[in-house]
Motif scaffolding. Structure first.
Motif, PDB file in Angstrom:
ATOM      1  N   LEU A 178       0.862  -1.177   0.000  1.00 32.74           N
ATOM      2  CA  LEU A 178       0.000   0.000   0.000  1.00 32.74           C
ATOM      3  C   LEU A 178       0.900   1.228   0.000  1.00 32.74           C
ATOM      4  CD1 LEU A 178      -2.799  -1.036   2.518  1.00 32.74           C
ATOM      5  CD2 LEU A 178      -3.060  -0.636   0.056  1.00 32.74           C
ATOM      6  N   ARG A 179       0.954   1.905  -1.131  1.00 35.13           N
ATOM      7  CA  ARG A 179       1.843   3.050  -1.282  1.00 35.13           C
ATOM      8  C   ARG A 179       1.184   4.321  -0.788  1.00 35.13           C
ATOM      9  NH1 ARG A 179       2.475   0.876  -7.047  1.00 35.13           N
ATOM     10  NH2 ARG A 179       0.711   2.283  -7.361  1.00 35.13           N
ATOM     11  N   GLY A 180       2.028   5.314  -0.512  1.00 33.73           N
ATOM     12  CA  GLY A 180       1.528   6.635  -0.187  1.00 33.73           C
ATOM     13  C   GLY A 180       1.175   7.397  -1.460  1.00 33.73           C
ATOM     14  N   LEU A 181       1.002   8.694  -1.344  1.00 39.62           N
ATOM     15  CA  LEU A 181       0.655   9.530  -2.488  1.00 39.62           C
ATOM     16  C   LEU A 181       1.756   9.441  -3.543  1.00 39.62           C
ATOM     17  CD1 LEU A 181      -1.599  11.565  -3.308  1.00 39.62           C
ATOM     18  CD2 LEU A 181      -0.104  13.361  -2.414  1.00 39.62           C
ATOM     19  N   ALA A 182       1.375   9.135  -4.785  1.00 37.59           N
ATOM     20  CA  ALA A 182       2.342   8.773  -5.818  1.00 37.59           C
ATOM     21  C   ALA A 182       3.399   9.845  -6.073  1.00 37.59           C
ATOM     22  CB  ALA A 182       1.606   8.430  -7.110  1.00 37.59           C
ATOM     23  N   GLY A 183       3.026  11.125  -6.031  1.00 38.30           N
ATOM     24  CA  GLY A 183       3.967  12.191  -6.358  1.00 38.30           C
ATOM     25  C   GLY A 183       4.802  12.679  -5.191  1.00 38.30           C
ATOM     26  N   SER A 184       4.639  12.054  -4.014  1.00 37.26           N
ATOM     27  CA  SER A 184       5.417  12.466  -2.841  1.00 37.26           C
ATOM     28  C   SER A 184       6.686  11.624  -2.751  1.00 37.26           C
ATOM     29  CB  SER A 184       4.589  12.314  -1.558  1.00 37.26           C
ATOM     30  OG  SER A 184       4.227  10.965  -1.338  1.00 37.26           O
ATOM     31  N   THR A 185       7.779  12.263  -2.376  1.00 35.08           N
ATOM     32  CA  THR A 185       9.063  11.560  -2.370  1.00 35.08           C
ATOM     33  C   THR A 185       9.113  10.378  -1.407  1.00 35.08           C
ATOM     34  OG1 THR A 185       9.899  13.323  -0.906  1.00 35.08           O
ATOM     35  CG2 THR A 185      10.451  13.468  -3.259  1.00 35.08           C
ATOM     36  N   PRO A 186       8.503  10.438  -0.207  1.00 36.05           N
ATOM     37  CA  PRO A 186       8.579   9.259   0.659  1.00 36.05           C
ATOM     38  C   PRO A 186       7.953   8.016   0.042  1.00 36.05           C
ATOM     39  CG  PRO A 186       7.947  11.168   1.945  1.00 36.05           C
ATOM     40  CD  PRO A 186       7.894  11.570   0.501  1.00 36.05           C
TER      41      PRO A 186
END
Length: 334
Positions: A178-186
């Motif tokens: 489960l990924r975080g927001l796609a355009g955020s570096t983390p």
């Protein structure tokens, strides 16, 4: 404030700084860059300063805690007034929030960007106006900021991957991410690090879905994930709320006892990751410092002490399992 800003412009054009101004270590020996250190904005302990804090959103408990940490730390510095803005996961709103801060002629900007690229230009605009800029957690493109403060997300992901490989799936198995927001570096860095951590093993990431850092979306994505991939054994979530959402989805499907969940953040609050590990919902989490205290201390160095600061300030993390969750929680709240 306006008079100080005008004087700063004159000094910048003349390429002269007082001895107290300094430069960042990256610019040492070169002409000072706009916003590179606190010298132009620094009026010392007798000055008063308005800080603008631009938050990506406050729907995540982690970001709410970050704001609280900044608020608490700033209250101990009588020269500081902090104004907060919530971008609500909206890049355009966050750009407008920063523009509004610039109109108000803030003395320093703290920002945790929603996504890197859409916020890069307005951050550079503030920096090039001579306003010190402290970037927290998520990054922007380029280097038009004074300092970035955060943890090493690649290392966090790598540690999570090694934990899964060594402790949860030593003989190999299937992982749902489960990924975080796609355009955020983390999000990218935590994904890249995890893949490094499981490299050379028989572990397969069979599916990856964007949960946008939110519990509810994480739960919905996990529900779909379990339906499409019933052989998943471990869920690696890029933060604790999404991991908890996945746990709830598994519980609704009667699968919570056959699955393992790992998250990131480890907030020392009753609803945070430390308690989730202690209570058995998560197998592990990793501490991800909010950097709120460090941001205020850095602002003090720049605005009051007229000191230089490093371009990057990397904070430490820690793997939390059932063995240390209660101890770390108690120490954080002592």
């Amino acid at each position: 404030m306006a008079q100080r800003r005008a004087l700063a412009t004159v000094f910048a054009l003349a390429l002269t700084l007082s001895a107290a101004c300094g430069t960042t270590s990256e610019n040492s020996g070169q002409n000072p860059q706009p916003g590179a250190a606190g010298g132009d904005a620094c009026a010392g302990p007798d000055g008063t300063y308005t800080i603008g804090m631009s938050q990506a959103n406050v729907a995540e408990p982690y970001r709410e805690r970050m704001d609280d940490d900044i608020r608490t730390a700033a209250a101990k510095v009588p020269q500081f007034t902090v104004e907060f803005a919530d971008a609500q996961q909206d890049n355009a709103k966050q750009v407008a929030d920063v523009e509004n801060f610039l109109t108000k002629q803030i003395d320093l900007l703290i920002i945790s960007p929603n996504e890197a690229t859409p916020l890069t230009s307005v951050v550079a605009k503030a920096y090039n106006k001579g306003i010190p800029v402290i970037v927290l957690d998520r990054k922007v493109d380029g280097d038009a900021y004074t300092t970035w403060i955060g943890a090493d997300n690649v290392e966090i992901g790598r540690t999570a991957g090694k934990y899964v490989a060594e402790q949860l799936l030593p003989n190999g198995g299937k992982v749902g991410e489960l990924r975080g927001l796609a355009g955020s570096t983390p999000a990218k860095e935590r994904g890249d690090g995890f893949r490094e951590g499981i490299r050379g093993t028989n572990i397969d990431i069979v599916t990856s879905s964007d949960g946008d850092w939110l519990r509810e979306k994480g739960q919905a994505q996990a529900d779909a994930m379990f339906t499409a991939n019933p052989d998943i054994e471990v869920v690696y979530a890029h933060n604790d709320p999404m991991a908890e959402g996945a746990y709830l989805a598994a519980k609704a499907a009667g699968k919570e006892k056959s699955l393992k969940f790992i998250g990131i953040d480890g907030l020392p609050i009753p609803s945070g990751g430390l308690k989730a590990v202690e209570q058995g919902r998560l197998s592990a989490t990793l501490i991800y410092p909010t950097a709120g205290n460090e941001a205020v201390e850095t602002a003090k160095q720049l605005l009051i002490d007229c000191e230089e600061v490093p371009r990057e300030q990397t904070l430490t993390t820690e793997l939390i399992t059932i063995d240390n969750a209660a101890t770390v929680y108690d120490e954080a709240n002592s």
